[in-house]
Design a protein around this motif. Structure first.
Motif, mmCIF file in Angstrom:
data_model
loop_
_atom_site.group_PDB
_atom_site.id
_atom_site.type_symbol
_atom_site.label_atom_id
_atom_site.label_comp_id
_atom_site.label_asym_id
_atom_site.label_seq_id
_atom_site.Cartn_x
_atom_site.Cartn_y
_atom_site.Cartn_z
ATOM 1 N N MET A 151 -73.389 -4.717 19.212
ATOM 2 C CA MET A 151 -73.729 -3.697 18.209
ATOM 3 C C MET A 151 -72.469 -3.237 17.471
ATOM 4 O O MET A 151 -72.502 -2.990 16.264
ATOM 5 C CB MET A 151 -74.431 -2.495 18.861
ATOM 6 C CG MET A 151 -75.830 -2.812 19.393
ATOM 7 S SD MET A 151 -76.939 -3.407 18.116
ATOM 8 C CE MET A 151 -77.237 -5.068 18.672
ATOM 9 N N GLY A 152 -71.366 -3.119 18.195
ATOM 10 C CA GLY A 152 -70.090 -2.786 17.552
ATOM 11 C C GLY A 152 -69.666 -3.861 16.567
ATOM 12 O O GLY A 152 -69.199 -3.558 15.459
ATOM 13 N N LEU A 153 -69.853 -5.131 16.958
ATOM 14 C CA LEU A 153 -69.526 -6.231 16.055
ATOM 15 C C LEU A 153 -70.422 -6.198 14.823
ATOM 16 O O LEU A 153 -69.942 -6.380 13.697
ATOM 17 C CB LEU A 153 -69.646 -7.575 16.776
ATOM 18 C CG LEU A 153 -69.359 -8.826 15.943
ATOM 19 C CD1 LEU A 153 -67.941 -8.789 15.365
ATOM 20 C CD2 LEU A 153 -69.560 -10.080 16.790
ATOM 21 N N ALA A 154 -71.711 -5.942 15.023
ATOM 22 C CA ALA A 154 -72.630 -5.858 13.879
ATOM 23 C C ALA A 154 -72.191 -4.749 12.923
ATOM 24 O O ALA A 154 -72.187 -4.933 11.704
ATOM 25 C CB ALA A 154 -74.060 -5.626 14.356
ATOM 26 N N GLY A 155 -71.790 -3.599 13.471
ATOM 27 C CA GLY A 155 -71.316 -2.498 12.635
ATOM 28 C C GLY A 155 -70.032 -2.849 11.905
ATOM 29 O O GLY A 155 -69.886 -2.562 10.705
ATOM 30 N N ALA A 156 -69.105 -3.497 12.605
ATOM 31 C CA ALA A 156 -67.831 -3.875 11.984
ATOM 32 C C ALA A 156 -68.055 -4.924 10.892
ATOM 33 O O ALA A 156 -67.441 -4.849 9.821
ATOM 34 C CB ALA A 156 -66.858 -4.402 13.047
ATOM 35 N N VAL A 157 -68.951 -5.874 11.136
ATOM 36 C CA VAL A 157 -69.268 -6.880 10.124
ATOM 37 C C VAL A 157 -69.912 -6.209 8.910
ATOM 38 O O VAL A 157 -69.582 -6.521 7.759
ATOM 39 C CB VAL A 157 -70.175 -7.994 10.703
ATOM 40 C CG1 VAL A 157 -70.793 -8.842 9.600
ATOM 41 C CG2 VAL A 157 -69.388 -8.871 11.677
ATOM 42 N N GLY A 158 -70.825 -5.271 9.168
ATOM 43 C CA GLY A 158 -71.457 -4.536 8.065
ATOM 44 C C GLY A 158 -70.436 -3.784 7.228
ATOM 45 O O GLY A 158 -70.495 -3.801 5.990
ATOM 46 N N LEU A 159 -69.491 -3.142 7.888
ATOM 47 C CA LEU A 159 -68.435 -2.412 7.184
ATOM 48 C C LEU A 159 -67.537 -3.379 6.394
ATOM 49 O O LEU A 159 -67.157 -3.096 5.252
ATOM 50 C CB LEU A 159 -67.608 -1.612 8.200
ATOM 51 C CG LEU A 159 -66.658 -0.560 7.680
ATOM 52 C CD1 LEU A 159 -67.376 0.465 6.808
ATOM 53 C CD2 LEU A 159 -65.979 0.143 8.852
ATOM 54 N N HIS A 160 -67.242 -4.521 6.994
ATOM 55 C CA HIS A 160 -66.433 -5.546 6.342
ATOM 56 C C HIS A 160 -67.133 -6.048 5.068
ATOM 57 O O HIS A 160 -66.508 -6.175 4.010
ATOM 58 C CB HIS A 160 -66.204 -6.691 7.329
ATOM 59 C CG HIS A 160 -65.352 -7.802 6.837
ATOM 60 N ND1 HIS A 160 -64.016 -7.670 6.535
ATOM 61 C CD2 HIS A 160 -65.643 -9.111 6.607
ATOM 62 C CE1 HIS A 160 -63.527 -8.832 6.140
ATOM 63 N NE2 HIS A 160 -64.499 -9.724 6.166
ATOM 64 N N ILE A 161 -68.424 -6.308 5.168
ATOM 65 C CA ILE A 161 -69.195 -6.767 4.009
ATOM 66 C C ILE A 161 -69.238 -5.678 2.938
ATOM 67 O O ILE A 161 -69.046 -5.959 1.744
ATOM 68 C CB ILE A 161 -70.620 -7.195 4.431
ATOM 69 C CG1 ILE A 161 -70.550 -8.472 5.280
ATOM 70 C CG2 ILE A 161 -71.515 -7.397 3.212
ATOM 71 C CD1 ILE A 161 -71.854 -8.828 5.971
ATOM 72 N N ALA A 162 -69.470 -4.434 3.353
ATOM 73 C CA ALA A 162 -69.506 -3.322 2.386
ATOM 74 C C ALA A 162 -68.168 -3.185 1.654
ATOM 75 O O ALA A 162 -68.135 -2.983 0.431
ATOM 76 C CB ALA A 162 -69.870 -2.019 3.097
#
Length: 174
Positions: A144-155
């Protein structure tokens, strides 16, 4: 504007696709009730994707240590550069931590990991029913942390592409 090297770009996009695929498989397979051939197949694919991410992340890290990343544009504020640096560090840590936690969770469950169905990976811990639920939680929350970090990276990449228009995203495009 400086760009990333071709190998760095290749590692980036291959790992990104594998992480998205493994995450999607993880969501789908855990929603399938019971033990079915489809669920077992998805679990295998999920593990293979995780092992491949771990291998590619290792190669990517070695490449990164030998090749400097392009400098951020002068238009980026200092706090943005620091935030980008820390997010990249977090992504690197999680690219290793998520697959390793899944690997140890699988071993604690007493299930060997056989890469692509032909290469058995070493069994580093014995089956451990007491440790299994803890490792399952660790794997879940790291994911879940990775999903959040990837989402932030994409944003952030989209912000640079469509709001700032500073060419930062173009540095990683093939």
């Amino acid at each position: 504007m400086q760009r990333y090297t071709r190998p760095a770009i290749l590692f980036h996009w291959l790992i990104a696709l594998l992480i998205i695929g493994a995450f999607t498989l993880g969501l789908v397979m855990t929603d399938i009730p019971g033990i079915t051939p489809t669920k077992l197949k998805y679990f295998s694919w999920h593990k293979w994707a995780g092992v491949t991410v771990l291998l590619l992340a290792t190669l990517r890290l070695l490449w990164r240590l030998a090749n400097t990343a392009p400098a951020y544009p002068d238009s980026m504020k200092r706090w943005e550069q620091q935030a980008a640096h820390h997010l990249h560090l977090l992504l690197y840590v999680l690219m290793f931590a998520v697959p390793l936690s899944g690997y140890f969770y699988t071993l604690a469950a007493g299930v060997p990991v056989v890469y692509f169905g032909v290469l058995p990976l070493p069994v580093l811990i014995d089956a451990n029913p007491e440790l299994k639920p803890l490792l399952k939680e660790v794997h879940y929350w790291l994911t879940m942390g990775l999903a959040g970090a990837v989402g932030l990276h994409i944003a952030a990449a989209l912000k640079h592409a469509f709001i700032d228009r500073d060419g930062v995203m173009k540095r990683m495009l093939p």
